[in-house]
Scaffold this active site. Structure first.
Site, PDB file in Angstrom:
ATOM      1  N   ARG A   1       0.830  -1.215   0.000  1.00 19.06           N
ATOM      2  CA  ARG A   1       0.000   0.000   0.000  1.00 19.06           C
ATOM      3  C   ARG A   1       0.859   1.257   0.000  1.00 19.06           C
ATOM      4  O   ARG A   1       0.513   2.261  -0.588  1.00 19.06           O
ATOM      5  CB  ARG A   1      -0.912   0.001   1.224  1.00 19.06           C
TER       6      ARG A   1
ATOM      7  N   ASP B   1       3.103 -23.836   5.412  1.00 15.53           N
ATOM      8  CA  ASP B   1       3.389 -24.078   6.821  1.00 15.53           C
ATOM      9  C   ASP B   1       4.898 -24.226   6.857  1.00 15.53           C
ATOM     10  O   ASP B   1       5.441 -25.222   6.379  1.00 15.53           O
ATOM     11  CB  ASP B   1       2.718 -25.371   7.303  1.00 15.53           C
ATOM     12  N   HIS B   2       5.574 -23.217   7.374  1.00 12.33           N
ATOM     13  CA  HIS B   2       7.038 -23.209   7.174  1.00 12.33           C
ATOM     14  C   HIS B   2       7.721 -24.391   7.870  1.00 12.33           C
ATOM     15  O   HIS B   2       8.849 -24.724   7.554  1.00 12.33           O
ATOM     16  CB  HIS B   2       7.653 -21.865   7.565  1.00 12.33           C
TER      17      HIS B   2
ATOM     18  N   HIS C   1       1.572 -26.034  12.761  1.00 11.45           N
ATOM     19  CA  HIS C   1       2.879 -26.702  12.809  1.00 11.45           C
ATOM     20  C   HIS C   1       2.823 -28.039  13.560  1.00 11.45           C
ATOM     21  O   HIS C   1       3.305 -29.064  13.086  1.00 11.45           O
ATOM     22  CB  HIS C   1       3.924 -25.814  13.481  1.00 11.45           C
TER      23      HIS C   1
END
Ligand code: BG6
Length: 517
Positions: free
Chosen positions: A65, A203-204, A266
């Site tokens: 933005r 999902d890291h 996680h």
């Protein structure tokens, strides 16, 4: 366990070889002036460049933005590389990424700004004289997920090259919904615009080497899998403990809490990978089918203010790593009437052929004694004939501990005779350490995940039905806690292993947490 192996090989070697063929790509990051872009995403892209894993034609457009000139955006990213890259700056590689990096400012509900973004990408294609893949990375607050998705649809960008390898893809950061209803609504909104194979929910944890290695440990070794069931396993304990507090993220965290922030995503992924049946292949859908099946087999939890299958807690002041730390309620941005949990522990029953009767204990918390994420498979004892007196065993339970982080590796706890003239036993440990065997400079989760999305491998991303299955289990707990208010919210001292109430979850079944003091 020796650290010598003949030939270190990657579990997804076939997948990796595909990586060399990532097609020409334009990555657009929505939320480009945010923290994740500077800390993780752009450093990950630079590191892919270092490994020669970026496509020859690669463009990055930051979208946000805030109006920022291209040159200023590049300077901000220069700093990000200096501060956050896993490996030091290589000017030649970075310049190659940087020269094709621009910034596009606009609102997330601003159809015109999306139309001009579409034009910009069309021009890139025209300049290259060939088609490119569009990869949209949504790294914004969840309130603007839907406007972004809708505008990607309206502007035609979502449908670009559909039906070919260059079909547009969208990566969505967490949080993926706040409960089952909102996750379903978000899935529906996304699937209005994108086909499911175009959607990459992050999902890291799935990008972590050790989490990927779980499949290899389980299915690549013939010594573990035959024991991986109710006949031999007594219980499974999954801990995702952080020593950090909420820091300056109090405003966000208080609307989330441990259950939404860590357990729903996680930790449940760790449960799924630990408990799932062998997939028929390493195909993404085959793996995700098995994960969904096991998530669906988890029984609804018993919810009570006192007792039942769940415990929640909030940290008070305490000492972490030798230094005094403030309580959760004193952290910046926490409202005085907060009932948010910073710790949650669950006792899960998986009602399928393999696991019926084997409790899965899972817990996650902030400001715990140590940063330690691990999966511990605790095996049943041998018959108590040789090494026991009455009902007292002289041998410890065998345990396989998969250390997700830190000190990544696997430990096997077994029993051994103490040398000497008497027969006395002692638990001993065999260790495998990643750092010793493979060195410590392994790729960051985001490197792997961005690369996989570019080549169209969705194995390490969450499918829509997976996220819904997990929310289905978690949502009744959230509703129960909301109804209870402060009631049942236990306290624990920062620097401890969580509220004492969590001990009950295990002791009721004759177990205890592996790490508790
Ligand atoms: C994030 C949570 O998803 O995971 C954070 O929002 C948490 O609260 C983080 O600290 C933990 O990730 P890692 O990779 O440090 O274990």
């Amino acid at each position: 366990m020796t650290n010598e192996i003949d030939e270190p090989r990657h579990p997804f070697l076939n997948g990796l070889s595909k990586h060399r063929g990532a097609p020409p790509t334009v990555v657009v990051i929505f939320g480009a002036s945010g923290d994740l872009t500077a800390r993780k995403l752009v450093p990950a892209i630079f590191n892919l460049g270092l490994d020669n894993l970026l496509p020859g034609e690669f463009h990055l457009i930051g979208y946000g933005r805030k109006p920022i000139a291209d040159a200023v955006f590049r300077e901000i990213m220069d700093e990000a590389i200096g501060e956050h890259s896993r490996r030091p700056l290589n000017k030649e590689v970075w310049d190659r990424v940087r020269q094709n990096m621009t910034y596009h400012s606009g609102g997330y509900d601003d159809a015109e700004a999306f139309a001009s973004l579409a034009e910009k990408i069309d021009q890139i294609e025209a300049g290259l004289g060939r088609d490119v893949q569009r990869l949209f990375y949504v790294s914004t607050p969840p309130s603007v997920f839907e406007p972004i998705i809708n505008n990607l649809g309206r502007s035609g960008m979502a449908k670009a090259h559909v039906g070919t390898k260059l079909a547009s893809k969208v990566i969505i950061e967490k949080p993926f919904g706040r409960d089952l209803g909102s996750a379903r609504a978000l899935n529906a909104a996304i699937n209005e615009v994108f086909e499911e194979p175009q959607v990459y929910r992050i999902d890291h944890y799935l990008g972590k080497e050790t989490v990927q290695d779980l499949l290899v440990q389980r299915f690549g070794n013939s010594i573990f899998e035959p024991l991986w069931n109710r006949e031999h396993v007594d219980c499974v304990q999954i801990t995702v403990a952080e020593s950090l507090g909420v820091g300056t993220r109090g405003g966000y965290y208080d609307t989330s809490g441990a259950l939404r922030d860590m357990i729903q995503n996680h930790t449940m992924q760790l449960v799924a990978l630990t408990a799932m049946e062998p997939p028929v292949s390493l195909d993404p859908e085959a793996i995700r089918d098995e994960k969904v099946k096991v998530l669906k087999a988890i029984q609804p939890l018993e919810l009570k203010t006192d007792g039942g299958d769940v415990v929640r807690g909030r940290y008070t002041g305490g000492v972490v790593d030798g230094a005094p730390v403030e309580s959760y309620m004193e952290a910046e941005g926490i409202p005085a009437d907060s009932t948010t949990e910073t710790y949650a522990a669950l006792r899960l029953s998986i009602n399928n052929w393999r696991w019926q009767g084997v409790p899965f204990y899972i817990r996650s918390g902030k400001r715990m004694a140590r940063r330690a994420s691990e999966i511990a498979i605790q095996f049943k004892r041998p018959p108590g004939i040789l090494f026991s007196e009455g009902d007292k065993f002289d041998v410890a339970q065998n345990t396989m501990v998969i250390r997700i982080q830190p000190d990544e590796g696997v430990t096997l706890v077994m029993n051994s005779k103490i040398p000497g003239l008497e027969t006395r036993t002692q638990p001993v440990k065999m260790h495998f350490r990643y750092a010793t065997t493979f060195g410590s400079n392994t790729p960051e989760a985001y490197e792997r995940l961005i690369l996989d999305a570019m080549i169209g491998d969705s194995t390490l991303f969450i499918r829509g039905d997976e996220t819904e299955a997990s929310w289905k289990l978690i949502t009744p707990i959230l509703e129960h806690w909301q109804a209870c208010g402060q009631n049942g919210l236990a306290e624990y001292a920062a620097g401890s292993w969580g509220p004492s109430a969590s001990v009950r979850l295990l002791s009721e079944k004759g177990h205890q947490w592996r790490r508790s003091g």
